[in-house]
Design a protein around this motif. Structure first.
Motif, PDB file in Angstrom:
ATOM      1  N   GLY A   1      -2.561  -7.220  -8.799  1.00 43.56           N
ATOM      2  CA  GLY A   1      -3.831  -7.238  -8.086  1.00 43.56           C
ATOM      3  C   GLY A   1      -3.706  -7.093  -6.586  1.00 43.56           C
ATOM      4  N   ALA A   2      -2.795  -7.825  -5.964  1.00 43.13           N
ATOM      5  CA  ALA A   2      -2.660  -7.768  -4.502  1.00 43.13           C
ATOM      6  C   ALA A   2      -2.229  -6.377  -4.040  1.00 43.13           C
ATOM      7  N   ALA A   3      -1.261  -5.805  -4.714  1.00 44.78           N
ATOM      8  CA  ALA A   3      -0.792  -4.460  -4.350  1.00 44.78           C
ATOM      9  C   ALA A   3      -1.898  -3.434  -4.583  1.00 44.78           C
ATOM     10  N   SER A   4      -2.630  -3.566  -5.683  1.00 43.04           N
ATOM     11  CA  SER A   4      -3.722  -2.642  -5.983  1.00 43.04           C
ATOM     12  C   SER A   4      -4.823  -2.730  -4.928  1.00 43.04           C
ATOM     13  N   ARG A   5      -5.194  -3.939  -4.554  1.00 38.69           N
ATOM     14  CA  ARG A   5      -6.253  -4.121  -3.541  1.00 38.69           C
ATOM     15  C   ARG A   5      -5.841  -3.545  -2.190  1.00 38.69           C
ATOM     16  N   LEU A   6      -4.563  -3.668  -1.854  1.00 39.85           N
ATOM     17  CA  LEU A   6      -4.080  -3.141  -0.582  1.00 39.85           C
ATOM     18  C   LEU A   6      -4.252  -1.620  -0.511  1.00 39.85           C
ATOM     19  N   LEU A   7      -4.137  -0.958  -1.644  1.00 36.62           N
ATOM     20  CA  LEU A   7      -4.284   0.498  -1.667  1.00 36.62           C
ATOM     21  C   LEU A   7      -5.734   0.943  -1.543  1.00 36.62           C
ATOM     22  N   SER A   8      -6.652   0.157  -2.056  1.00 38.51           N
ATOM     23  CA  SER A   8      -8.060   0.541  -2.087  1.00 38.51           C
ATOM     24  C   SER A   8      -8.578   0.849  -0.681  1.00 38.51           C
ATOM     25  N   GLY A   9      -9.104   2.062  -0.524  1.00 41.41           N
ATOM     26  CA  GLY A   9      -9.648   2.493   0.761  1.00 41.41           C
ATOM     27  C   GLY A   9      -8.623   3.083   1.715  1.00 41.41           C
ATOM     28  N   THR A  10      -7.366   3.061   1.351  1.00 46.46           N
ATOM     29  CA  THR A  10      -6.311   3.574   2.231  1.00 46.46           C
ATOM     30  C   THR A  10      -6.164   5.089   2.089  1.00 46.46           C
ATOM     31  N   PRO A  11      -6.151   5.820   3.188  1.00 45.72           N
ATOM     32  CA  PRO A  11      -5.892   7.263   3.114  1.00 45.72           C
ATOM     33  C   PRO A  11      -4.500   7.526   2.534  1.00 45.72           C
ATOM     34  N   LEU A  12      -4.391   8.568   1.728  1.00 43.63           N
ATOM     35  CA  LEU A  12      -3.116   8.903   1.085  1.00 43.63           C
ATOM     36  C   LEU A  12      -1.975   9.035   2.084  1.00 43.63           C
ATOM     37  N   ASP A  13      -2.267   9.632   3.233  1.00 44.53           N
ATOM     38  CA  ASP A  13      -1.205   9.879   4.209  1.00 44.53           C
ATOM     39  C   ASP A  13      -0.906   8.662   5.096  1.00 44.53           C
ATOM     40  N   GLN A  14      -1.585   7.547   4.859  1.00 46.41           N
ATOM     41  CA  GLN A  14      -1.338   6.350   5.658  1.00 46.41           C
ATOM     42  C   GLN A  14      -0.808   5.166   4.835  1.00 46.41           C
ATOM     43  N   VAL A  15      -0.444   5.426   3.588  1.00 43.80           N
ATOM     44  CA  VAL A  15       0.097   4.361   2.741  1.00 43.80           C
ATOM     45  C   VAL A  15       1.447   3.932   3.287  1.00 43.80           C
ATOM     46  N   LYS A  16       1.592   2.638   3.491  1.00 44.36           N
ATOM     47  CA  LYS A  16       2.872   2.073   3.932  1.00 44.36           C
ATOM     48  C   LYS A  16       3.517   1.422   2.715  1.00 44.36           C
ATOM     49  N   THR A  17       4.468   2.141   2.128  1.00 38.58           N
ATOM     50  CA  THR A  17       5.104   1.693   0.891  1.00 38.58           C
ATOM     51  C   THR A  17       5.698   0.301   1.039  1.00 38.58           C
ATOM     52  N   SER A  18       6.306   0.016   2.175  1.00 39.64           N
ATOM     53  CA  SER A  18       6.932  -1.304   2.367  1.00 39.64           C
ATOM     54  C   SER A  18       5.897  -2.421   2.304  1.00 39.64           C
ATOM     55  N   GLU A  19       4.695  -2.183   2.828  1.00 42.30           N
ATOM     56  CA  GLU A  19       3.641  -3.201   2.790  1.00 42.30           C
ATOM     57  C   GLU A  19       3.103  -3.396   1.372  1.00 42.30           C
ATOM     58  N   VAL A  20       2.982  -2.303   0.630  1.00 42.27           N
ATOM     59  CA  VAL A  20       2.499  -2.413  -0.751  1.00 42.27           C
ATOM     60  C   VAL A  20       3.546  -3.130  -1.604  1.00 42.27           C
ATOM     61  N   CYS A  21       4.825  -2.837  -1.379  1.00 41.54           N
ATOM     62  CA  CYS A  21       5.899  -3.535  -2.105  1.00 41.54           C
ATOM     63  C   CYS A  21       5.920  -5.015  -1.737  1.00 41.54           C
TER      64      CYS A  21
END
Length: 119
Positions: free
Chosen positions: A56-76
């Motif tokens: 849930g936390a990782a999924s929520r972090l992605l919501s609304g994020t532009p594809l080119d601005q995803v910070k993989t380290s933050e999602v992990c």
């Protein structure tokens, strides 16, 4: 499982010792991409716990994020809030956490690549 519509992307991967073995860690993921952004994401991990876990936390972090601005380290890092891997007879909890992060990074890359083409 809903029928995939425009902007709907899916990803599935698992890490096993040998082809056909049970997964040491696995990920089934779904994302909705609209206007170059994650509208929603569902990340379900298996093999890291007694039952599949929806991150849930990782999924929520992605919501609304532009594809080119995803910070993989933050999602992990957010994923560490979602899963608490366990040791089993063949794989340590630390190794399972590492594999879950690898699978998540692969999924994010796939979503970014597919989303730029289809989103």
């Amino acid at each position: 499982i809903p029928i995939a519509g425009q902007g709907s992307l899916a990803y599935f991967d698992e890490i096993a010792r040998r082809k056909g073995d049970y997964a040491m860690a696995g990920l089934a993921a779904h994302a909705e991409i609209r206007g170059g952004c994650f509208k929603s994401a569902r990340l379900a991990f298996f093999g890291v716990s007694e039952m599949p876990i929806l991150a849930g936390a990782a999924s929520r972090l992605l919501s609304g994020t532009p594809l080119d601005q995803v910070k993989t380290s933050e999602v992990c890092e957010a994923l560490s809030e979602d899963i608490e891997p366990f040791d089993d007879l063949t794989t340590s909890a630390k190794a399972k956490r590492h594999m879950a992060n690898i699978l998540l990074a692969r999924a994010l890359t796939a979503f970014q690549n597919q989303g730029q083409v289809h989103g």
